[in-house]
Design a protein around this motif. Structure first.
Motif, PDB file in Angstrom:
ATOM      1  N   VAL A  53     -20.625  25.948  36.733  1.00  0.00           N
ATOM      2  CA  VAL A  53     -21.599  25.285  37.593  1.00  0.00           C
ATOM      3  C   VAL A  53     -20.906  24.183  38.393  1.00  0.00           C
ATOM      4  CG1 VAL A  53     -23.738  23.940  37.648  1.00  0.00           C
ATOM      5  CG2 VAL A  53     -23.460  25.798  35.989  1.00  0.00           C
ATOM      6  N   ALA A  54     -21.141  24.175  39.706  1.00  0.00           N
ATOM      7  CA  ALA A  54     -20.485  23.183  40.563  1.00  0.00           C
ATOM      8  C   ALA A  54     -21.140  21.819  40.418  1.00  0.00           C
ATOM      9  CB  ALA A  54     -20.528  23.629  42.011  1.00  0.00           C
ATOM     10  N   ASP A  55     -20.322  20.786  40.572  1.00  0.00           N
ATOM     11  CA  ASP A  55     -20.852  19.422  40.590  1.00  0.00           C
ATOM     12  C   ASP A  55     -21.512  19.126  41.931  1.00  0.00           C
ATOM     13  OD1 ASP A  55     -19.844  18.953  38.023  1.00  0.00           O
ATOM     14  OD2 ASP A  55     -17.885  18.397  38.839  1.00  0.00           O
ATOM     15  N   THR A  56     -20.871  19.564  43.019  1.00  0.00           N
ATOM     16  CA  THR A  56     -21.400  19.324  44.360  1.00  0.00           C
ATOM     17  C   THR A  56     -21.104  20.517  45.264  1.00  0.00           C
ATOM     18  OG1 THR A  56     -19.347  18.252  45.102  1.00  0.00           O
ATOM     19  CG2 THR A  56     -21.097  16.818  44.213  1.00  0.00           C
ATOM     20  N   TYR A  57     -21.959  20.662  46.277  1.00  0.00           N
ATOM     21  CA  TYR A  57     -21.736  21.614  47.362  1.00  0.00           C
ATOM     22  C   TYR A  57     -21.734  20.840  48.669  1.00  0.00           C
ATOM     23  CZ  TYR A  57     -23.188  25.253  44.020  1.00  0.00           C
ATOM     24  OH  TYR A  57     -23.291  26.076  42.940  1.00  0.00           O
ATOM     25  N   THR A  58     -20.828  21.197  49.574  1.00  0.00           N
ATOM     26  CA  THR A  58     -20.799  20.555  50.893  1.00  0.00           C
ATOM     27  C   THR A  58     -20.570  21.613  51.960  1.00  0.00           C
ATOM     28  OG1 THR A  58     -18.424  20.091  50.678  1.00  0.00           O
ATOM     29  CG2 THR A  58     -19.959  18.339  50.040  1.00  0.00           C
ATOM     30  N   TRP A  59     -21.215  21.406  53.123  1.00  0.00           N
ATOM     31  CA  TRP A  59     -21.046  22.303  54.268  1.00  0.00           C
ATOM     32  C   TRP A  59     -20.334  21.567  55.390  1.00  0.00           C
ATOM     33  CZ3 TRP A  59     -22.240  27.427  54.543  1.00  0.00           C
ATOM     34  CH2 TRP A  59     -23.080  27.956  53.553  1.00  0.00           C
ATOM     35  N   LYS A  60     -19.505  22.288  56.130  1.00  0.00           N
ATOM     36  CA  LYS A  60     -18.868  21.772  57.336  1.00  0.00           C
ATOM     37  C   LYS A  60     -19.128  22.731  58.484  1.00  0.00           C
ATOM     38  CE  LYS A  60     -14.996  19.542  54.912  1.00  0.00           C
ATOM     39  NZ  LYS A  60     -13.518  19.502  54.767  1.00  0.00           N
ATOM     40  N   SER A  65     -17.917  17.330  59.201  1.00  0.00           N
ATOM     41  CA  SER A  65     -18.967  17.204  58.188  1.00  0.00           C
ATOM     42  C   SER A  65     -20.362  17.128  58.788  1.00  0.00           C
ATOM     43  CB  SER A  65     -18.715  15.959  57.331  1.00  0.00           C
ATOM     44  OG  SER A  65     -18.663  14.794  58.150  1.00  0.00           O
ATOM     45  N   SER A  66     -20.468  17.126  60.111  1.00  0.00           N
ATOM     46  CA  SER A  66     -21.759  17.030  60.784  1.00  0.00           C
ATOM     47  C   SER A  66     -22.267  18.422  61.138  1.00  0.00           C
ATOM     48  CB  SER A  66     -21.649  16.176  62.054  1.00  0.00           C
ATOM     49  OG  SER A  66     -21.243  14.864  61.745  1.00  0.00           O
ATOM     50  N   LEU A  67     -23.454  18.762  60.647  1.00  0.00           N
ATOM     51  CA  LEU A  67     -24.069  20.036  60.986  1.00  0.00           C
ATOM     52  C   LEU A  67     -24.842  19.912  62.300  1.00  0.00           C
ATOM     53  CD1 LEU A  67     -25.427  21.137  57.489  1.00  0.00           C
ATOM     54  CD2 LEU A  67     -23.378  21.968  58.668  1.00  0.00           C
ATOM     55  N   PRO A  68     -24.946  20.993  63.070  1.00  0.00           N
ATOM     56  CA  PRO A  68     -25.696  20.928  64.331  1.00  0.00           C
ATOM     57  C   PRO A  68     -27.171  20.611  64.087  1.00  0.00           C
ATOM     58  CG  PRO A  68     -24.349  22.928  64.206  1.00  0.00           C
ATOM     59  CD  PRO A  68     -24.339  22.314  62.848  1.00  0.00           C
ATOM     60  N   ALA A  69     -27.819  20.120  65.115  1.00  0.00           N
ATOM     61  CA  ALA A  69     -29.253  19.842  65.035  1.00  0.00           C
ATOM     62  C   ALA A  69     -30.003  21.135  64.745  1.00  0.00           C
ATOM     63  CB  ALA A  69     -29.739  19.222  66.344  1.00  0.00           C
ATOM     64  N   GLY A  70     -30.978  21.046  63.851  1.00  0.00           N
ATOM     65  CA  GLY A  70     -31.761  22.218  63.494  1.00  0.00           C
ATOM     66  C   GLY A  70     -31.187  23.043  62.364  1.00  0.00           C
ATOM     67  N   VAL A  71     -30.031  22.647  61.833  1.00  0.00           N
ATOM     68  CA  VAL A  71     -29.415  23.347  60.701  1.00  0.00           C
ATOM     69  C   VAL A  71     -29.606  22.492  59.457  1.00  0.00           C
ATOM     70  CG1 VAL A  71     -27.281  24.296  59.747  1.00  0.00           C
ATOM     71  CG2 VAL A  71     -27.733  24.459  62.204  1.00  0.00           C
ATOM     72  N   THR A  72     -30.209  23.058  58.427  1.00  0.00           N
ATOM     73  CA  THR A  72     -30.497  22.316  57.206  1.00  0.00           C
ATOM     74  C   THR A  72     -29.990  23.092  55.999  1.00  0.00           C
ATOM     75  OG1 THR A  72     -32.694  23.334  57.031  1.00  0.00           O
ATOM     76  CG2 THR A  72     -32.546  21.221  58.199  1.00  0.00           C
ATOM     77  N   SER A  97     -25.121  26.124  70.717  1.00  0.00           N
ATOM     78  CA  SER A  97     -24.827  24.898  69.981  1.00  0.00           C
ATOM     79  C   SER A  97     -24.704  25.128  68.474  1.00  0.00           C
ATOM     80  CB  SER A  97     -25.914  23.849  70.246  1.00  0.00           C
ATOM     81  OG  SER A  97     -27.162  24.296  69.750  1.00  0.00           O
ATOM     82  N   THR A  98     -25.227  26.261  67.980  1.00  0.00           N
ATOM     83  CA  THR A  98     -25.120  26.548  66.548  1.00  0.00           C
ATOM     84  C   THR A  98     -24.137  27.673  66.247  1.00  0.00           C
ATOM     85  OG1 THR A  98     -27.074  27.985  66.686  1.00  0.00           O
ATOM     86  CG2 THR A  98     -27.429  25.699  66.002  1.00  0.00           C
ATOM     87  N   PHE A  99     -23.476  28.223  67.277  1.00  0.00           N
ATOM     88  CA  PHE A  99     -22.424  29.207  67.042  1.00  0.00           C
ATOM     89  C   PHE A  99     -21.175  28.491  66.559  1.00  0.00           C
ATOM     90  CE2 PHE A  99     -24.082  32.183  70.618  1.00  0.00           C
ATOM     91  CZ  PHE A  99     -25.196  32.444  69.856  1.00  0.00           C
ATOM     92  N   GLY A 100     -20.478  29.052  65.602  1.00  0.00           N
ATOM     93  CA  GLY A 100     -19.238  28.451  65.141  1.00  0.00           C
ATOM     94  C   GLY A 100     -18.918  28.841  63.716  1.00  0.00           C
ATOM     95  N   THR A 101     -17.981  28.124  63.113  1.00  0.00           N
ATOM     96  CA  THR A 101     -17.515  28.409  61.769  1.00  0.00           C
ATOM     97  C   THR A 101     -18.165  27.443  60.776  1.00  0.00           C
ATOM     98  OG1 THR A 101     -15.397  29.239  62.573  1.00  0.00           O
ATOM     99  CG2 THR A 101     -15.508  28.597  60.266  1.00  0.00           C
ATOM    100  N   TYR A 102     -18.867  28.005  59.808  1.00  0.00           N
ATOM    101  CA  TYR A 102     -19.503  27.222  58.753  1.00  0.00           C
ATOM    102  C   TYR A 102     -18.676  27.384  57.472  1.00  0.00           C
ATOM    103  CZ  TYR A 102     -23.562  26.760  61.785  1.00  0.00           C
ATOM    104  OH  TYR A 102     -24.408  26.459  62.839  1.00  0.00           O
TER     105      TYR A 102
END
Length: 214
Positions: A53-60, A65-72, A97-102
């Motif tokens: 079990v992971a301690d934390t999850y993070t998205w880039k 480290s900032s996700l585009p507007a409208g992405v949650t 604006s939401t196309f890219g590498t996550y």
């Protein structure tokens, strides 16, 4: 419409040393599952951390480290079965604006593994469909198109009496026809039908980077 997806996975392995013992990286495994819900609208990525079990999850997004507007994101813990944790990334609107590498990273006891997933839309050649009601004293002709990026729409008209061999000098919309241009559709309004002026072939042309359709 098709989506261009490329995945890559790499694990970061570090060693932490104390005065009494040396620890090694736990066997981390991350999966990203892409689910598209509707045409050009919405997608969601599920990060599934297998074991432990992971301690934390993070998205880039594109390395930041900032996700585009409208992405949650939505963390769901305590999963049963094959996984031991899911972090869901919701992308409500697929736009430039939401196309890219996550990239999603799972961290356990200071050790991290991550996986990246590219989301984008390939260029699609236009498809054209003309909707014409029965001819009356006034009527409208609508051209509906598909394709990506949004095609540029153009109209043309060739009167019935014009020879196809010599049509270059006698074509174009009649001066009394109004045109309304919108994204993915255009409408022509013939407010007063005059057979000698409005009988002929009406053409709708849609063009974008992937090609042209008439």
């Amino acid at each position: 419409m098709s989506f261009a997806n490329k995945t890559k996975q790499h694990a970061c392995s570090n060693e932490t040393t104390t005065t009494n013992k040396q620890t090694t990286a736990p066997p981390l495994s991350v999966q990203i599952m892409d689910r598209k819900r509707s045409f050009l609208k919405e997608t969601q990525n599920r990060l599934r951390q297998q074991t432990p079990v992971a301690d934390t999850y993070t998205w880039k997004f594109n390395g930041t480290s900032s996700l585009p507007a409208g992405v949650t994101e939505q963390l769901i813990s305590g999963q049963t079965g094959g996984g031991s944790g899911i972090d869901i990334l919701h992308i409500k609107n697929l736009t430039e604006s939401t196309f890219g590498t996550y990239t999603c990273a799972a961290t356990v006891n200071g050790y991290t593994t991550e996986q990246s997933h590219f989301i984008g839309i390939l260029a699609e050649k236009p498809v054209v469909n003309i909707i014409k009601p029965p001819v009356s004293s006034s009527f409208a002709i609508q051209c509906q198109v598909t394709g990506y990026p949004a095609p540029n729409i153009q109209w043309d008209f060739i009167p019935k009496a014009t020879s196809h061999v010599h049509q270059n000098n006698n074509h174009g919309l009649p001066h009394d026809v109004q045109a309304l241009y919108e994204t993915y559709q255009s409408t022509l309004f013939v407010n007063k039908y005059v057979p000698v002026d409005h009988t002929g072939r009406w053409y709708c042309k849609a063009s974008n980077a992937a090609g042209t359709a008439v």
